[in-house]
Design an enzyme around this catalytic site. Structure first.
Site, PDB file in Angstrom:
ATOM      1  N   ASP A  66       2.617  -3.476  18.296  1.00 55.35           N
ATOM      2  CA  ASP A  66       3.214  -3.828  17.015  1.00 55.35           C
ATOM      3  C   ASP A  66       3.066  -2.688  16.015  1.00 55.35           C
ATOM      4  OD1 ASP A  66       4.228  -5.094  14.797  1.00 55.35           O
ATOM      5  OD2 ASP A  66       2.429  -6.286  14.414  1.00 55.35           O
ATOM      6  N   ASP A 121      10.461  -0.998  13.949  1.00 57.47           N
ATOM      7  CA  ASP A 121       9.354  -1.839  14.393  1.00 57.47           C
ATOM      8  C   ASP A 121       9.459  -2.200  15.871  1.00 57.47           C
ATOM      9  OD1 ASP A 121       7.235  -3.539  14.657  1.00 57.47           O
ATOM     10  OD2 ASP A 121       7.777  -4.839  13.009  1.00 57.47           O
TER      11      ASP A 121
END
Length: 508
Positions: A112, A297
């Site tokens: 992440d 992301d």
């Protein structure tokens, strides 16, 4: 048994066993819980009873990894300071194995880049998701220290919470002693549908709310990195190349041609947010207001754009139709979507933004009209990132993209530099390649990736859909059950591509 499910999309949420991710920030602007999770699915305009799909249901025990969740494994990398990136077989989530504690227990951790918090499910957790995942606790390590400090992450329908702990972690040839992370003692039921056992926070330090040192800061402090950067190559499962990899402190040049094109982040607030020049489809450009930015992301499955921006982009796809926040598009769409950053137009292959037909023969776009952040902010997740090689530069606060080489991804590009951070690249034309069997299994390593086609002299990124090797079979195993299933049912769903009846874990 095959069930015919007649229901609205919302009612199908909990039927799926493979889930998608994306970061989300509440519109209230509250800073409390800046990095939290929230289940989401794109809304549609269908009336109840109008959505129909075939769904094969399997016993819960067959959906586990040993405890047994299917994992499509990537080949071990051949470059130092790197580790393989595995995935769920649907390109929804990408994760790697991190070893925890004195026993070096392997734990699947979602990668992440949207936040810096690192946590995993603890053995003291009695929630159902913890019973179906790998957990970590005192019985696994003689060096684990659990503090009296607690943490929690709030969900729309539940939460995950626990204690802050320290122990040794090992990955990519590195060992970090006394590293701080969270051990979950409670996890909401949504986690039962996700492959990963925890999250490895790769965001910048300001996005860390647990009060512990980030992974990248810990590596930098110990002077273990050549440079304070991350290089990420995400694979496409359908290409069967199985070469997903993350490199710490260096760039793996075998995955891209030419130079990297860098763009400075607009701030140092923790998000990898950069200015965006525009977007289009094929050789057509959409019109957008000034001041567009894009958040990069790895924890996001889709591309998310505010509704008006998504509408402007889909207007360029002949035959596209709006359905709530999503769009149906012709299944034979050939033109790549295109996102321009620092003067370089990067193509997103239809293999990534157009789903396979659903039970009604409809294909949907993986570019969703949903405002996750500000009215002029796009979220470029894995649908985009599979088409480029990505570098996160922590010291210089910038994000770099490279043109994927043929044989490693389906995207290539040539740059048209428009800023000092932009670099030129070029690529020679090569055919798409695919090979090796796609293996879904319960072991810790595996195979999965993408293949590339380059266009020599092109002024934009070009991508094509890779074809699976005609002779390769797909070995789909479900952990200890070991039963071979069709690929469409390997994760307990009918066909995600096009149905969007997916519960989404939202990371922000």
């Amino acid at each position: 048994m095959i069930y015919r499910l007649q229901t609205a999309v919302a009612a199908v949420l909990f039927a799926s066993s493979a889930q998608a991710f994306y970061p989300y920030q509440p519109s209230s602007g509250s800073s409390k819980g800046h990095k939290r999770f929230f289940p989401w699915q794109p809304s549609t305009t269908e009336e109840p009873g109008s959505f129909s799909l075939s769904l094969e249901k399997h016993p819960t025990s067959r959906l586990r990894r040993g405890n047994n969740y299917p994992v499509v494994k990537s080949d071990p990398p051949d470059v130092a300071s790197s580790m393989a990136i595995d995935e769920d077989g649907q390109d929804y989530s990408y994760f790697s194995i991190i070893q925890f504690g004195s026993s070096k227990k392997p734990i699947y951790m979602l990668l992440d880049s949207g936040a810096a918090n690192t946590w995993l499910m603890g053995t003291d957790c009695s929630s159902d998701p913890c019973r179906t995942h790998n957990t970590f606790g005192k019985t696994d390590s003689k060096t684990l220290q659990i503090s009296d400090k607690t943490w929690d992450v709030t969900y729309g329908t539940g939460q995950v919470s626990g204690d802050v702990a320290t122990d040794t972690i090992a990955f990519a040839g590195f060992t970090l002693d006394d590293f701080g992370f969270g051990t979950a003692t409670n996890a909401s039921k949504e986690f039962k549908s996700y492959v990963m056992d925890g999250i490895l926070g790769l965001g910048r330090a300001k996005s860390n709310e647990m009060g512990t040192q980030t992974v990248m800061d810990a590596l930098e402090d110990k002077k273990l990195l050549k440079s304070n950067i991350l290089g990420v190559h995400l694979q496409r499962n359908s290409d069967k190349v199985h070469d997903g990899v993350i490199t710490f402190g260096d760039v793996d040049k075998q995955y891209f041609d030419g130079d990297l094109s860098y763009t400075k982040t607009i701030s140092d607030d923790g998000l990898w947010e950069i200015p965006a020049d525009g977007a289009g489809v094929g050789d057509k450009k959409a019109s957008f207001p000034a001041g567009i930015t894009a958040i990069i992301d790895t924890g996001t499955s889709y591309v998310l754009m505010p509704p008006d921006d998504a509408a402007a982009l889909h207007t360029l796809i002949p035959g596209s139709k709006k359905s709530g926040e999503t769009y149906t598009v012709p299944c034979d769409t050939k033109a790549p979507a295109q996102f321009t950053l620092s003067g370089v137009a990067y193509d997103v292959s239809p293999a990534d933004y157009v789903t396979s037909p659903d039970s009604n023969g409809n294909c949907r776009s993986n570019i969703v009209g949903h405002q996750a952040f500000g009215p002029h902010t796009w979220l470029l997740g894995d649908v985009f990132l599979k088409n480029v090689y990505t570098v996160f530069d922590y010291d210089q606060n910038r994000v770099g993209f490279g043109v994927k080489k043929a044989g490693s991804s389906t995207s290539t590009s040539t740059s048209s530099p428009s800023s000092s951070d932009s670099s030129s690249t070029s690529a020679a034309a090569k055919p798409s390649v695919s090979g090796s069997e796609a293996k879904v299994s319960s072991s810790a390593k595996g195979d999965s990736s993408s293949t590339a086609t380059a266009a020599s002299g092109s002024s934009t990124a070009s991508s094509t859909s890779a074809q699976a090797s005609g002779g390769a079979s797909q070995n789909v195993g479900l952990g200890n059950a070991g039963t071979a299933l069709s690929p469409a049912h390997s994760l307990g769903i009918a066909v995600f591509s096009g149905m969007y009846s997916i519960l989404t874990l939202v990371l922000y």
